[in-house]
Structures are given as C-alpha cells and as structure tokens.
Enzyme design. Structure first.
Site, PDB file in Angstrom:
ATOM      1  N   ARG A   1      18.225   8.143   3.964  1.00 31.21           N
ATOM      2  CA  ARG A   1      18.304   7.249   5.133  1.00 31.21           C
ATOM      3  C   ARG A   1      19.748   7.050   5.586  1.00 31.21           C
ATOM      4  O   ARG A   1      19.997   6.837   6.773  1.00 31.21           O
ATOM      5  CB  ARG A   1      17.658   5.912   4.815  1.00 31.21           C
ATOM      6  CG  ARG A   1      16.166   6.052   4.729  1.00 31.21           C
ATOM      7  CD  ARG A   1      15.480   4.718   4.704  1.00 31.21           C
ATOM      8  NE  ARG A   1      14.114   4.891   5.150  1.00 31.21           N
ATOM      9  CZ  ARG A   1      13.135   4.026   4.895  1.00 31.21           C
ATOM     10  NH1 ARG A   1      13.394   2.929   4.231  1.00 31.21           N
ATOM     11  NH2 ARG A   1      11.928   4.261   5.341  1.00 31.21           N
TER      12      ARG A   1
ATOM     13  N   LYS B   1      -5.665   4.970   0.480  1.00 32.01           N
ATOM     14  CA  LYS B   1      -6.734   4.045   0.850  1.00 32.01           C
ATOM     15  C   LYS B   1      -7.170   4.175   2.296  1.00 32.01           C
ATOM     16  O   LYS B   1      -6.351   4.407   3.176  1.00 32.01           O
ATOM     17  CB  LYS B   1      -6.228   2.609   0.694  1.00 32.01           C
ATOM     18  CG  LYS B   1      -5.987   2.168  -0.714  1.00 32.01           C
ATOM     19  CD  LYS B   1      -5.603   0.719  -0.663  1.00 32.01           C
ATOM     20  CE  LYS B   1      -5.184   0.184  -2.004  1.00 32.01           C
ATOM     21  NZ  LYS B   1      -4.480  -1.085  -1.822  1.00 32.01           N
TER      22      LYS B   1
ATOM     23  N   GLY C   1       5.564   7.719   4.212  1.00 31.09           N
ATOM     24  CA  GLY C   1       6.578   7.940   3.187  1.00 31.09           C
ATOM     25  C   GLY C   1       6.187   9.017   2.191  1.00 31.09           C
ATOM     26  O   GLY C   1       6.966   9.945   1.926  1.00 31.09           O
TER      27      GLY C   1
ATOM     28  N   GLY D   1       5.294   2.621   8.312  1.00 33.06           N
ATOM     29  CA  GLY D   1       4.542   1.686   9.151  1.00 33.06           C
ATOM     30  C   GLY D   1       4.786   1.910  10.630  1.00 33.06           C
ATOM     31  O   GLY D   1       3.854   1.907  11.435  1.00 33.06           O
TER      32      GLY D   1
HETATM   33  P1  ADP Z   1       1.768   7.819   3.000  1.00 33.72           P
HETATM   34  O1  ADP Z   1       2.871   7.109   2.263  1.00 33.72           O
HETATM   35  O2  ADP Z   1       2.152   9.199   3.414  1.00 33.72           O
HETATM   36  O3  ADP Z   1       1.209   7.001   4.125  1.00 33.72           O
HETATM   37  P2  ADP Z   1      -0.230   6.880   1.138  1.00 33.72           P
HETATM   38  O4  ADP Z   1       0.731   5.856   0.663  1.00 33.72           O
HETATM   39  O5  ADP Z   1      -1.424   6.443   1.891  1.00 33.72           O
HETATM   40  O6  ADP Z   1       0.546   8.025   1.952  1.00 33.72           O
HETATM   41  O7  ADP Z   1      -0.826   7.658  -0.126  1.00 33.72           O
HETATM   42  C1  ADP Z   1      -0.079   8.412  -0.990  1.00 33.72           C
HETATM   43  C2  ADP Z   1      -0.567   8.321  -2.407  1.00 33.72           C
HETATM   44  O8  ADP Z   1      -1.946   8.570  -2.542  1.00 33.72           O
HETATM   45  C3  ADP Z   1       0.142   9.360  -3.246  1.00 33.72           C
HETATM   46  O9  ADP Z   1       0.930   8.699  -4.209  1.00 33.72           O
HETATM   47  C4  ADP Z   1      -0.990  10.156  -3.886  1.00 33.72           C
HETATM   48  O10 ADP Z   1      -0.755  10.474  -5.248  1.00 33.72           O
HETATM   49  C5  ADP Z   1      -2.166   9.223  -3.771  1.00 33.72           C
HETATM   50  N1  ADP Z   1      -3.449   9.952  -3.748  1.00 33.72           N
HETATM   51  C6  ADP Z   1      -3.860  10.822  -2.827  1.00 33.72           C
HETATM   52  N2  ADP Z   1      -5.065  11.322  -3.151  1.00 33.72           N
HETATM   53  C7  ADP Z   1      -5.429  10.744  -4.308  1.00 33.72           C
HETATM   54  C8  ADP Z   1      -6.576  10.847  -5.153  1.00 33.72           C
HETATM   55  N3  ADP Z   1      -7.587  11.660  -4.858  1.00 33.72           N
HETATM   56  N4  ADP Z   1      -6.606  10.074  -6.265  1.00 33.72           N
HETATM   57  C9  ADP Z   1      -5.569   9.276  -6.575  1.00 33.72           C
HETATM   58  N5  ADP Z   1      -4.463   9.130  -5.827  1.00 33.72           N
HETATM   59  C10 ADP Z   1      -4.393   9.864  -4.704  1.00 33.72           C
HETATM   60 MG    MG Z   2       2.795   5.511   0.816  1.00 35.22          MG
END
Ligand code: ADP
Ligand code: MG
Length: 402
Positions: free
Chosen positions: A40, A202, A354, A379
């Site tokens: 960053r 989620k 992220g 976000g």
């Molecule tokens: P971003 O930060 O890109 O928005 P998220 O925070 O929603 O993404 O999700 C990322 C996390 O979800 C990662 O740490 C990944 O390991 C976890 N993840 C993805 N698929 C699974 C799964 N099937 N079971 C457990 N964890 C998962």
């Molecule tokens: Mg995340």
C-alpha cells in the site's frame, strides 16, 4: 458517461509549489511493530513522486487499524513514515499528532519538495464521525486536496468526506484514478457478455453484491465456501463443509431470481474434500457425493474446466473470492486454475477483494499481468460494483453530480 466524469486528476490540478493534503491508505498489515507487506505504501509512490517533482509541500495523512480510544502507540504510523523515507530516499517529517500545535509546527515549517506524514487520523474519534471542526483543522494545512486512498472512500469519514468539501481544488491521485476508472467501467457500461465469478468465505459477506450483479451479468460462476451453501440449498449433502445453515433460503431466492433474470448460475460439479482444514491432502469427489465426515475445500478439475469454458467469449469479468482454501497447496488448484483461465480468456478482468488479490499475486506475474485490473480495496471495490455511490468519490466530483 464515464465514472470519472467531473473528477480532476492530480495531473490537472494546479499544485505547483502549493501545500497539498494527500490522503493515502497506509493501513498496512503489521506484526510486532513491523510492516509485513508494504504494497500500500509502494502503490502511493507515483502520486507522491509526481507531487514532489512539482515542488509541492506535501502533507500526507492516513488511518491505521482501529484504535479504540485515542492514541495507541501500537497503531502509530511511524513505521510507515520510516518505510516511505527509505523508498523515496528522503526525509519524512512525522509530527506526533495529525492536528494541534505539533502538527502545525511541522506543516508550516515545510519547504517546497518536503514531506510530512501526519499521525494516525483515527487517534481522533472525530475522524470516523465525519466531524467538520476536525476537518477544518486539517484544511488549515493545505491549499489543494488529493485523495489516493481507494480503500477508504466507501466511508464518510472526515479526511475523505468533510475535508475535501472544504477545498476549491480537489481531485484524485493516480491510484484512486485507476481504481475508479477500471471498476467504474463495470458499473456504467460493461461490455457483454459480462460474467461474475464469486467465491470466498461466506455468502453473507456478499449478498448485496450478488443481488446487484443479478441485474447486470449474463452468468454467475460460484465457487469456494460460498458454493457450499448454494449446493446445500439445492439439496446436496455437504458433510462437514463450511456452510451457512441460516442462509439456505437466501441462496434459494438468489437462484430463483437468477432464473427469472435469465442469468446462468454455474456451481461446482466436483470438489476436493478432506477431513479437516489442516488435512495434508484431499481427494476429488462429485459435488453430490461429499462424504459425511469430510469437507469441501476446493473446486475439482471438472469444475475448473466447466468454468473455463464459460469464460471463453466473455468480454468483461468481475472476480471476487477464492475458489477454495488456496492458502494451502493441496487446495489451491481450483483458485489458480480459474486465475489462469481468466488471464487467458481475453476478457477485461477486474479482481476485487483482499484475499482474491493475494491469490492473483500468488498465481504469478504472467497471470497477474493479464488481468485488466487488480483492485487494492476490499469493501470499497464491492460497494462500487454494487452501484452504490461512494461518499469519498462523489465528494470529489466538481459541478453537478450526474
Ligand atoms: P476476498 O477477501 O477476496 O473478498 P473472502 O474474504 O470472501 O475473499 O474469502 C477468502 C477466504 O475464503 C480465503 O481465506 C479462503 O481460504 C477461504 N475459502 C474459500 N473457499 C473455502 C472453502 N471451500 N472452505 C474453507 N475456506 C474457504
Ligand atoms: Mg477477505
């Protein structure tokens, strides 16, 4: 209409030999007082260097973490100031506060081409309250306002909202400009076919973005733990997989809405399962045959192929959320397979989030370089994609907001 309409770039602001207030996002990850990733800070360098070349007296400000009550030495920006000084090979002055006598002394002693980094804005609760009196104290330091803190523009906080309103001359730095331009294209005029690829931890984190995308995209491709909830909603037994039991009805309603809107929804047809999150390896099973004592931790090879085929011919893709527990090698093939397919599909691919950005970085330079844009804001990128007006962006628009 371009999303950047009405927003001046630092390029077009008359900053020569002026005092410039630059809001950056130095909210870097830290461990034991050390910066663990200085991306960053490095991303703000083009704007900082441009300002310095133009003889600016530069007043830089940022937040860091979430200080509970007033100053917290663990959340001082001092390590960021030291890192910035190293990167620029210049002295960076650091007053012990962002307002008040200490800050005034440093700011008003600056000479052309000199920089100071104010202390963590959130040491004052007024920052998060969008407090105008606090903004006025910051305003006194500068003639021109430049925002380069994409990670902060979705919040109406004083340094990105009340403050810029007080400046006649205000605009965005190069990083914010690039973010608004790339993400804005997805909001105003995405070239079709437009596909959204969603995954991650989620469904509940991303409901708003999923709902907003339903009216814009031709297809929704869903993987990661998010897909587990959708598969469960369709009646698949998901064993010990991460699912959100209270979101099954919501997942069903999203599937119904997608059908009504004629949006294809692609879910995994096979998954990689293991006994636990710590398992050393996994095995591929059909998505309808997850054993009771196992959890789905990645999408399987047939799914990667299915998704990849759907990407070909796409003109625009938005990707948020890894396809599995990609931080573990045994469960990373799905995420890296999808990353490779997206890099090669020829579409304008924007990656937000992220962990998703981390996955693209980990996938390697030849994949990363083929992405249209990898957003630095979690976000903020999701809210922009949803079509929300972001307070820190709207306030930079000059003239009539359109
Ligand atoms: P971003 O930060 O890109 O928005 P998220 O925070 O929603 O993404 O999700 C990322 C996390 O979800 C990662 O740490 C990944 O390991 C976890 N993840 C993805 N698929 C699974 C799964 N099937 N079971 C457990 N964890 C998962
Ligand atoms: Mg995340």
């Amino acid at each position: 209409m371009a999303y950047l309409d009405g927003i001046k770039s630092i390029r077009d602001l008359p900053i020569e030999n002026k005092r410039v207030f630059l809001r950056v996002d130095f909210n870097v990850p830290m461990k034991d007082g050390q910066i663990t990733d200085d991306a960053r800070i490095r991303e703000a360098l083009p704007t900082i260097k441009n300002a310095l070349e133009r003889g600016v007296r530069l007043i830089i400000a940022s937040h860091l973490g979430r200080p509970k009550k007033g100053p917290d030495p663990d959340l001082s920006l001092a390590p960021c100031g030291e890192r910035l000084a190293e990167l620029l090979n210049l002295d960076v002055k650091m007053p012990e506060d962002c307002v008040g006598d200490a800050a005034k002394k440093v700011v008003f002693d600056l000479r052309d081409g000199q920089i100071c980094l104010l202390e963590n804005l959130r040491f004052h609760s007024a920052e998060e309250k969008d407090d105008e009196a606090f903004a006025r104290q910051l305003k006194a330091f500068a003639d021109v306002y430049v925002d380069d803190a994409f990670g902060a523009v979705h919040r109406a906080h004083a340094s990105v909202h009340a403050l810029p309103m007080l400046f006649e001359e205000r605009g965005c730095g190069f990083l914010l400009e690039k973010e608004i331009d790339a993400l804005g294209k997805l909001v105003t005029a995405p070239e079709k076919p437009y596909i959204a690829v969603l995954g991650g931890a989620k469904v509940s984190d991303k409901i708003d973005v999923v709902e907003a995308l339903l009216s814009k995209v031709n297809a929704l491709v869903i993987g990661g733990a998010m897909a587990n909830t959708f598969l469960a909603a369709k009646g698949n037994a998901m064993g010990k997989s991460k699912i959100e039991g209270d979101k099954l009805a919501l997942a069903r309603s999203i599937l119904d809405k997608a059908r009504d809107a004629k949006v294809d929804v692609l879910l995994p047809v096979d998954v990689v399962v293991a006994e636990s999150l710590d398992a050393a390896s996994g095995k591929v099973v059909d998505a309808s045959a997850v054993p009771d004592d196992m959890m789905a931790l990645d999408i399987g090879p047939k799914t990667v192929e299915l998704f990849s085929k759907r990407f070909s011919g796409a003109k625009t893709v938005f990707w948020n959320g890894p396809m599995g527990l990609f931080e573990r090698k045994s469960f990373s093939s799905g995420t890296f397979g999808v990353a490779r397919a997206l890099a090669d599909c020829g579409a304008f691919v924007v990656v937000g989030g992220g962990d998703s950005a981390a996955a693209v970085n980990a996938a390697g330079d030849d994949i990363k370089s083929k992405m249209g844009h990898v957003s630095t804001g979690g976000g903020a990128s999701l809210e922009l994609i949803e079509g929300k007006k972001l307070p820190g962006i709207e306030v930079l628009r000059m003239g009539e907001p359109s």
